[in-house]
Scaffold this motif. Structure first.
Motif, PDB file in Angstrom:
ATOM      1  N   LEU A   1       0.801  -1.223   0.000  1.00  0.00           N
ATOM      2  CA  LEU A   1       0.000   0.000   0.000  1.00  0.00           C
ATOM      3  C   LEU A   1       0.832   1.271   0.000  1.00  0.00           C
ATOM      4  N   SER A   2       1.709   1.433   0.971  1.00  0.00           N
ATOM      5  CA  SER A   2       2.521   2.646   1.019  1.00  0.00           C
ATOM      6  C   SER A   2       3.883   2.322   1.607  1.00  0.00           C
TER       7      SER A   2
ATOM      8  N   LEU B   1      -5.735   2.836  -3.609  1.00  0.00           N
ATOM      9  CA  LEU B   1      -5.458   2.077  -2.397  1.00  0.00           C
ATOM     10  C   LEU B   1      -6.310   0.821  -2.313  1.00  0.00           C
ATOM     11  N   TRP B   2      -7.568   0.918  -2.696  1.00  0.00           N
ATOM     12  CA  TRP B   2      -8.501  -0.196  -2.522  1.00  0.00           C
ATOM     13  C   TRP B   2      -8.453  -1.211  -3.661  1.00  0.00           C
ATOM     14  N   HIS B   3      -8.075  -0.755  -4.869  1.00  0.00           N
ATOM     15  CA  HIS B   3      -8.108  -1.646  -6.032  1.00  0.00           C
ATOM     16  C   HIS B   3      -6.734  -1.928  -6.632  1.00  0.00           C
TER      17      HIS B   3
ATOM     18  N   ALA C   1     -18.125  -7.281   0.187  1.00  0.00           N
ATOM     19  CA  ALA C   1     -19.040  -6.663   1.150  1.00  0.00           C
ATOM     20  C   ALA C   1     -18.283  -5.695   2.057  1.00  0.00           C
ATOM     21  N   ASP C   2     -17.076  -6.081   2.466  1.00  0.00           N
ATOM     22  CA  ASP C   2     -16.269  -5.189   3.303  1.00  0.00           C
ATOM     23  C   ASP C   2     -15.877  -3.930   2.547  1.00  0.00           C
ATOM     24  N   LEU C   3     -15.611  -4.066   1.263  1.00  0.00           N
ATOM     25  CA  LEU C   3     -15.268  -2.889   0.465  1.00  0.00           C
ATOM     26  C   LEU C   3     -16.458  -1.937   0.374  1.00  0.00           C
TER      27      LEU C   3
ATOM     28  N   ILE D   1      -8.963   1.211   5.921  1.00  0.00           N
ATOM     29  CA  ILE D   1      -9.759   0.174   5.258  1.00  0.00           C
ATOM     30  C   ILE D   1      -8.896  -0.632   4.305  1.00  0.00           C
ATOM     31  N   ALA D   2      -8.010   0.034   3.583  1.00  0.00           N
ATOM     32  CA  ALA D   2      -7.117  -0.671   2.662  1.00  0.00           C
ATOM     33  C   ALA D   2      -6.243  -1.677   3.407  1.00  0.00           C
ATOM     34  N   HIS D   3      -5.708  -1.280   4.557  1.00  0.00           N
ATOM     35  CA  HIS D   3      -4.848  -2.181   5.326  1.00  0.00           C
ATOM     36  C   HIS D   3      -5.637  -3.347   5.920  1.00  0.00           C
ATOM     37  N   VAL D   4      -6.854  -3.079   6.361  1.00  0.00           N
ATOM     38  CA  VAL D   4      -7.700  -4.160   6.889  1.00  0.00           C
ATOM     39  C   VAL D   4      -7.970  -5.189   5.799  1.00  0.00           C
ATOM     40  N   LEU D   5      -8.366  -4.727   4.619  1.00  0.00           N
ATOM     41  CA  LEU D   5      -8.662  -5.643   3.520  1.00  0.00           C
ATOM     42  C   LEU D   5      -7.421  -6.429   3.116  1.00  0.00           C
ATOM     43  N   GLU D   6      -6.280  -5.751   3.068  1.00  0.00           N
ATOM     44  CA  GLU D   6      -5.039  -6.414   2.680  1.00  0.00           C
ATOM     45  C   GLU D   6      -4.619  -7.448   3.716  1.00  0.00           C
TER      46      GLU D   6
END
Length: 377
Positions: free
Chosen positions: A19-20, A52-54, A120-122, A344-349
């Motif tokens: 991510l970063s 970040l999300w995709h 769903a989380d996204l 949110i990006a880190h949680v999904l990752e």
């Protein structure tokens, strides 16, 4: 297993992330390979969220669809607004109000609240990020005795927040500066609040709980409140009869800490501070008043020459937000509004290859205490 103690987990690797990344010696920050300078100056906050999300920057059609979907989630249910009104009447801390209201959002989410389904989380994450500005703006207006302003779907994420905050559509300059500030704060590695979100997510709790954990962590003065302290310092300098340099010199002599300087990661000037410094100057030029920028610049030069310390992102975000007419105690909620994208990006990752985060402590207590029954103590 190593017994080396890493106080504050400093230098400890806890995950891999695409991510970063931060190069603290070079003063470099990237989101998914793109420099923060390019993103701040060329990309919108919506584009950065998509990145970040995709994992990639959106094409024009994808961005339009994404932005429209986000905008459609901005409205907040009356039950949440009623609670925000109660919190505003009680003069609750704005970050505490945001924490409570964000947690309440899960009760009104028809996507459910069970973790583990990425899509769903996204969707839930998009809703959280879209609604947080509505909550912050409503809190401010209700506290001021004014009715909340309903969000508009035809404005950008940044422009819509300023519209809801002030009741009038911002000009292009203010909207652009605020959008840039959101981009600059969107993600920053595994900082304290991001780690808090990841710890919560690692238990396979829901994304609302993760973001609520992160907000509570960002509320702390050692993490999210520094820019508020910077602006209070600048106002104190302005109210004194001293120059900025004289004030800082006296403050340090009396053992006071000058907020907005130094960083756990950067050994040089925070690249985000460079960009926000430019915007602070531009806002001063537009208003015909360089006071806050000139004061900040003088303090930065003094700290560099006398303490070998460089400013972090909080130092210039303070005067930038203040010149936009944003109340000081909303600086940290705005930080949370932006950083929600990174959380949110880190949680999904992390949940893609989840492992419960469970560190250990070195025990320093007694090892052979003899138990004595209560009636014999």
């Amino acid at each position: 297993m190593s017994d080396d103690l890493k106080k504050g987990l400093e230098g400890v690797l806890v995950a891999e992330s695409a991510l970063s990344d931060i190069d603290g010696d070079a003063g470099r920050l990237i989101y998914r390979g793109y420099t923060i300078e390019d993103l701040a100056r060329e990309a919108s906050y919506e584009e950065v969220l998509y990145l970040l999300w995709h994992g990639e920057l959106p094409a024009a059609d994808d961005l339009e669809t994404f932005a429209e979907e986000m905008a459609g989630y901005r409205a907040v249910d009356d039950g949440v607004l009623d609670t925000v009104e109660e919190l505003a009447a009680a003069e609750e801390n704005p970050m505490a109000a945001l924490r409570t209201a964000t947690s309440m959002l899960s009760a009104y989410d028809d996507a459910g609240n069970e973790p583990g389904d990425r899509e769903a989380d996204l969707t839930r994450g998009m809703r959280i990020t879209a609604k947080m500005p509505t909550i912050v703006a409503a809190y401010k207006r209700l506290r001021d005795g004014e009715a909340p302003v309903e969000p508009r779907e035809d404005l950008s994420h940044a422009a819509n927040f300023l519209y809801m905050l002030n009741g009038e559509e911002p000009d292009d300059t203010l909207a652009e500066v605020f959008d840039m500030a959101l981009v600059l704060h969107a993600d920053h590695g595994i900082n304290a609040s991001t780690f808090a979100a990841m710890v919560t997510a690692s238990t396979m709790s829901d994304i609302y709980s993760s973001v609520t954990s992160a907000i509570g962590t960002l509320k702390g003065g050692l993490h999210g409140g520094a820019n508020q302290n910077v602006m209070r310092m600048l106002k104190e300098v302005d109210d004194s009869e001293k120059s900025a340099v004289e004030w800082v010199d006296d403050a340090l002599e009396n053992g006071r800490r000058v907020p907005g300087f130094g960083h756990r990661v950067y050994n040089v000037k925070d690249p985000r501070a460079k960009i926000l410094g430019e915007k602070s100057r531009d806002l001063g030029e537009a208003a015909g008043d360089y006071k806050w920028f000139s004061m900040s610049q003088a303090i930065e030069q003094y700290m560099a020459e006398n303490k070998d310390l460089a400013p972090n992102v909080d130092f210039y975000s303070a005067s930038t937000y203040y010149q936009m007419g944003i109340p000081i105690d909303l600086f940290t909620p705005i930080f949370a509004m932006s950083r929600s994208g990174g959380w949110i990006a880190h949680v999904l990752e992390y949940q893609e290859d989840n492992r419960l985060i469970r560190p250990r402590a070195r025990y320093t207590g007694p090892s052979d205490a003899e138990f004595v029954p209560v009636d014999e103590r």
